[in-house]
Design an enzyme around this catalytic site. Structure first.
Site, PDB file in Angstrom:
ATOM      1  N   SER A 209      -4.782  -4.074   7.078  1.00  0.00           N
ATOM      2  CA  SER A 209      -4.204  -2.896   6.282  1.00  0.00           C
ATOM      3  C   SER A 209      -2.612  -2.860   6.637  1.00  0.00           C
ATOM      4  CB  SER A 209      -4.701  -1.835   6.172  1.00  0.00           C
ATOM      5  OG  SER A 209      -4.499  -1.291   7.540  1.00  0.00           O
ATOM      6  N   ARG A 213      -0.854  -3.859   3.957  1.00  0.00           N
ATOM      7  CA  ARG A 213       0.610  -3.017   2.682  1.00  0.00           C
ATOM      8  C   ARG A 213       1.232  -3.393   2.788  1.00  0.00           C
ATOM      9  NH1 ARG A 213       0.005   0.099   5.918  1.00  0.00           N
ATOM     10  NH2 ARG A 213      -2.136   1.189   5.624  1.00  0.00           N
ATOM     11  N   ASN A 217       3.362  -4.245  -1.439  1.00  0.00           N
ATOM     12  CA  ASN A 217       4.821  -3.739  -1.425  1.00  0.00           C
ATOM     13  C   ASN A 217       6.234  -4.194  -1.905  1.00  0.00           C
ATOM     14  OD1 ASN A 217       4.371  -0.720  -1.982  1.00  0.00           O
ATOM     15  ND2 ASN A 217       3.464  -1.141  -0.258  1.00  0.00           N
TER      16      ASN A 217
END
Lengths: 273, 156
Positions: A209, A213, A217
């Site tokens: 994660s 992440r 992004n």
């Protein structure tokens, strides 16, 4: 736009391809000239753009910080020292806020993560075609400017963090304690397989994660810049300017999140729960 | 977007940077920061102490001023008392002196008066005797009647 001969799809693909160095299909070593070639190189290839840009950014960062640190005085700080102290103080507060055990490594780790990721992310704000254009002029087939849009970079960091988490878990709780945490909760020893599954997912989810992440992004942000760049040049600024301003927020926020989560994961590794 | 050896390179690079940061960046800056923090805290404490001392000193000053005022008032009162005492004494002395002088003068006057009276008496007696002699030239023998004459003189 990098050339009239490219279609939009080709332009986007071109921008999303790393400059990969590896073993070419004919057996020699060299740069991949298409996405397919890069893919065929397999694991033992290296993304030169990611590596070099990340290294340059990190080196500049460390050089500036070390310079400020070497000249650090107790008296009235100068401009650079003031700036570096401001960042260091900010990191120190974050670490003190969420890390309760005692570990010399965590604060410098957090500083490196935050500053380095921030710099890598900020490369996103360099107008999207500038550096690839220069690279093209220099004869390089591809150049992906933002290292944090390369999952290799984000996973590279998150794996290092993961290794640290496992290392400190075992160091603090002992190997038995670490295994016990993985297998004996939340259902007690009779639910061992379920425990192992849940805790294993929990453990693996941390680095995944963390890396995804940041990657997601930055990749999305980059993508939107690329799409904006497909518009006629006289309307681009109406979209790219607001997006860039908004992106400053994301850039900082993602660096901060990566740092904070690292601190939190390491804090969890230091405590029984 | 392929996962390849860049992953390892990035991991190694990351660890390298963290190590460098931990070795050469963080400790000097933190030590400078904490040292400065300590200095500022010391300075503030010193300032606080100074303020406290100033307060104490001003209180002490007020106290000693008050004391001095009291003492001065005491001294003045004492001096006044002493002055009036001296004045009283001087008055008394002057009065005594005056009395003495007056008494002396009176005594002198009395003496003078007595002496004058004596002289006068003597002269009157002599005059009387001379007159009587003149009158009684023949009959009166000064020697024979000396007793009577002396008695007469004393009577005058």
């Amino acid at each position: 736009m990098s050339g009239e001969t490219l279609t939009s799809a080709e332009y986007i693909k071109h921008h999303l391809q790393n400059l990969t160095y590896g073993k070419l299909p004919d057996g020699s070593w060299g740069l991949a000239h298409s996405a397919e070639e890069a893919k065929e190189m397999g694991f033992w290839a290296i993304n030169l753009d990611t590596t070099i840009i990340a290294f340059l950014l990190g080196a500049v960062l460390m050089f500036v910080f070390a310079r400020a640190a070497r000249k650090a005085t107790v008296g009235v700080p100068g401009g650079l020292q003031n700036f570096v102290e401001w960042i260091v103080d900010f990191i120190d507060n974050s670490v003190r806020g969420s890390f309760t055990a005692k570990n010399e490594l965590v604060a410098p780790l957090a500083l490196t993560i935050f500053a380095w990721i921030l710099l890598m992310n900020l490369m996103d704000l360099v107008p999207i075609d500038y550096l690839p254009f220069v690279a093209h002029a220099a004869g390089l087939p591809f150049l992906k400017v933002v290292p944090s849009t390369d999952p290799n970079a984000t996973f590279g960091m998150s794996i290092a963090v993961f290794i640290l988490v496992v290392y400190y878990s075992i160091k603090i709780k002992g190997f038995g304690g670490f295994i016990g945490e993985l297998t004996l909760q939340p259902f007690g020893k009779w639910g061992l397989p379920a425990n192992l599954f849940l805790e294993g997912v929990n453990l693996i989810a941390k680095p995944v994660s963390l890396a995804l992440r940041l990657f997601g992004n930055m990749y999305a942000g980059e993508m939107i810049f690329i799409l904006i760049a497909l518009l006629p040049f006289y309307v681009q600024w109406t979209l790219s300017l607001p997006w860039a301003i908004f992106h400053i927020l994301i850039v900082t926020l993602q660096a901060f999140i990566f740092m904070t989560l690292t601190i939190v994961y390491l804090d969890m590794a230091h405590h029984e729960h | 977007m392929n996962i390849n050896a860049t992953l390892l390179g990035q991991t190694i690079m990351f660890i390298m940077f963290v190590w460098f940061c931990m070795k050469f960046v963080w400790p000097p800056i933190m030590s400078a920061l904490s040292e400065r923090k300590k200095q500022i805290a010391d300075g503030l404490a010193a300032g606080e102490r100074g303020k406290h001392e100033l307060e104490l000193a001003s209180r002490r000053a007020t106290e000693s001023m008050h004391e001095a005022k009291q003492k001065a008032a005491e001294v003045i009162a004492q001096a006044e008392k002493r002055a009036s005492q001296i004045m009283e004494e001087a008055k008394n002395a002057a009065r005594e002196e005056g009395d003495r002088l007056v008494a002396g003068a009176k005594a002198e006057i009395d003496q003078e008066v007595n002496r004058a009276r004596e002289t006068l008496r003597q002269q009157v007696a002599d005059l009387a005797v001379a007159g009587a002699e003149k009158i009684l030239r023949r009959e009166v023998d000064a020697k024979a009647h000396a007793e009577i004459l002396t008695a007469l003189k004393n009577e005058i």
